[in-house]
Design an enzyme around this catalytic site. Structure first.
Site, PDB file in Angstrom:
ATOM      1  N   SER A 251      85.466 -12.893  32.937  1.00 15.77           N
ATOM      2  CA  SER A 251      86.151 -12.412  34.126  1.00 15.77           C
ATOM      3  C   SER A 251      85.289 -12.539  35.379  1.00 15.77           C
ATOM      4  O   SER A 251      84.057 -12.401  35.332  1.00 15.77           O
ATOM      5  CB  SER A 251      86.532 -10.936  33.928  1.00 15.77           C
ATOM      6  OG  SER A 251      87.031 -10.370  35.123  1.00 15.77           O
TER       7      SER A 251
ATOM      8  N   TYR B 276      89.596 -14.543  39.884  1.00 12.74           N
ATOM      9  CA  TYR B 276      90.452 -13.774  40.783  1.00 12.74           C
ATOM     10  C   TYR B 276      90.244 -14.339  42.180  1.00 12.74           C
ATOM     11  O   TYR B 276      89.112 -14.561  42.613  1.00 12.74           O
ATOM     12  CB  TYR B 276      90.071 -12.292  40.775  1.00 12.74           C
ATOM     13  CG  TYR B 276      90.619 -11.504  39.614  1.00 12.74           C
ATOM     14  CD1 TYR B 276      91.988 -11.414  39.381  1.00 12.74           C
ATOM     15  CD2 TYR B 276      89.757 -10.808  38.761  1.00 12.74           C
ATOM     16  CE1 TYR B 276      92.491 -10.674  38.335  1.00 12.74           C
ATOM     17  CE2 TYR B 276      90.260 -10.060  37.705  1.00 12.74           C
ATOM     18  CZ  TYR B 276      91.622  -9.995  37.494  1.00 12.74           C
ATOM     19  OH  TYR B 276      92.127  -9.256  36.455  1.00 12.74           O
TER      20      TYR B 276
ATOM     21  N   THR C 246      93.944 -16.247  37.573  1.00 10.81           N
ATOM     22  CA  THR C 246      94.934 -15.181  37.374  1.00 10.81           C
ATOM     23  C   THR C 246      95.780 -15.052  38.628  1.00 10.81           C
ATOM     24  O   THR C 246      95.253 -14.868  39.726  1.00 10.81           O
ATOM     25  CB  THR C 246      94.238 -13.855  37.043  1.00 10.81           C
ATOM     26  OG1 THR C 246      93.533 -14.003  35.808  1.00 10.81           O
ATOM     27  CG2 THR C 246      95.243 -12.726  36.908  1.00 10.81           C
TER      28      THR C 246
END
Length: 374
Positions: free
Chosen positions: A121, A143, A169
């Site tokens: 992430s 992100y 995402t």
């Protein structure tokens, strides 16, 4: 959250030994501070979509084939042009040092041992460079940030670290209203940081305020709220890596993702953590598969709990799945060893499910028929 409180490392996993991924939930809840458990376990709004994910998978009945001569199936599969031990990847999940001090390093090492991809992430609590040094196959999850310079920098770092795919995402224009976090005034302890962001960029995530989720405040400050298809095309033009678009539910968006150059889409409702009332992923998956018609790979996440769920996803048309929360449970309960055990259990369950369904390999599972019960 009480400042500085983290779960104790390497607590023994459940006794008796876990027989499924679900068996890690109890030990994880026992070791985690209550607000951290709520952060991991909770969804958005009234958590209807969170619950629907599981109900939808349970309704998928797979029609097994018989007299197929299958005894020991092959579980290996190809995802994004590479071969893995099973059609599974570890989903991107933020701040893994919240649940165990080794955090992302332990979970990535477990993925390496299981020969499955690990999706790192943007909000990892360990840097992408350190995660790559575990030797895992790493897909970097992006992100989209307000500062496009930081986006470009993250891309460069992911390339330099040897990541083999880029997952963007697309379902977080704002963070979903996670009521448990609001009630808990949940904030990240100061020793757990967003290690991929410049120092000090995650300050709001550490600031506890009554009636406020600090993570929501932080993402509202740093995430770009209005991502468009033009941004995705910009991203496609800056990387030769396989591009995965995560957070697709409408088949029309899947077609647009293909047009923008996506190599795969992930049918995902963010584990029930974004729009409450969105459909369960298992319900919408066949529509997306039909829309892209093999022009890109389709993966499923949100609600996957065991090897039968992997079989169900393949029978519904997916190429593979991402598994999330159960891996955090296993990490919390037993560190790297717990995560290794969880992935080994998942592999065994999937192998058994293939054999019982009369499938010699995952590709054969995609030819199975399903019935929606209830």
């Amino acid at each position: 959250m009480v400042e500085g409180v983290l779960p104790k490392p390497d607590l023994p996993v459940a006794q008796p030994l876990p027989a499924s991924l679900a068996d890690f939930a109890g030990p994880a809840r026992a070791v985690l501070p209550p607000d951290v458990w709520d952060y991991v376990d909770g969804g958005s709004g009234a958590e209807t979509t969170l619950a629907a994910n599981r109900r939808a998978l349970d309704r998928v009945a797979v029609l097994p084939r018989v007299l197929r001569g299958v005894h020991t199936p092959r579980t290996g599969a190809r995802l994004l042009g590479a071969s893995y031990a099973m059609p599974v990847a570890v989903a991107p999940m933020a701040y893994q040092r919240l649940v165990h001090p080794d955090g992302e390093l332990a979970l990535a090492a477990a993925a390496r041992a299981a020969d499955v991809p690990y999706v790192a992430s943007t909000l990892s609590s360990v840097s992408i460079e350190q995660i790559a040094q575990t030797g895992a196959t790493v897909w970097f999850q992006l992100y989209w940030l307000r500062d496009r310079g930081l986006v470009a920098d993250l891309l460069e770092r992911a390339h330099a670290a040897g990541c083999t795919a880029l997952t963007v995402t697309v379902d977080v224009p704002i963070l979903g209203p996670r009521r448990r976090d609001v009630r808990n005034a949940f904030a990240i302890p100061p020793q757990v940081v967003a290690a991929n962001l410049p120092a000090g960029r995650d300050g709001l995530a550490h600031t506890a305020t009554p009636g406020v989720s600090a993570i929501a405040a932080h993402t509202g400050e740093v995430f770009a709220p209005a991502l468009t298809w033009a941004d995705l095309e910009w991203l496609r033009g800056r990387t030769a890596l396989p591009l995965v678009v995560k957070g697709v539910l409408d088949a029309r968006d899947a077609e647009l993702a293909v047009a923008a150059g996506a190599d795969a889409v992930v049918v995902s409702n963010h584990g029930g953590r974004q729009l409450d009332g969105a459909p369960a992923t298992a319900t919408i998956l066949p529509e997306v598969v039909a829309a892209v018609a093999d022009r890109c790979e389709v993966l499923l996440d949100s609600g996957v709990r065991d090897g039968v769920d992997v079989l169900r996803a393949l029978a519904l048309g997916a190429r593979g799945v991402l598994v999330g929360r159960p891996m955090l449970w296993a990490l919390a309960a037993g560190g790297e060893a717990g995560a290794r055990t969880a992935l080994a259990l998942l592999a065994g369950e999937f192998r058994d499910a293939l054999a019982l369904a009369g499938c010699a390999d995952p590709e054969a599972a995609r030819e199975l028929r399903v019935i929606r019960e209830g």
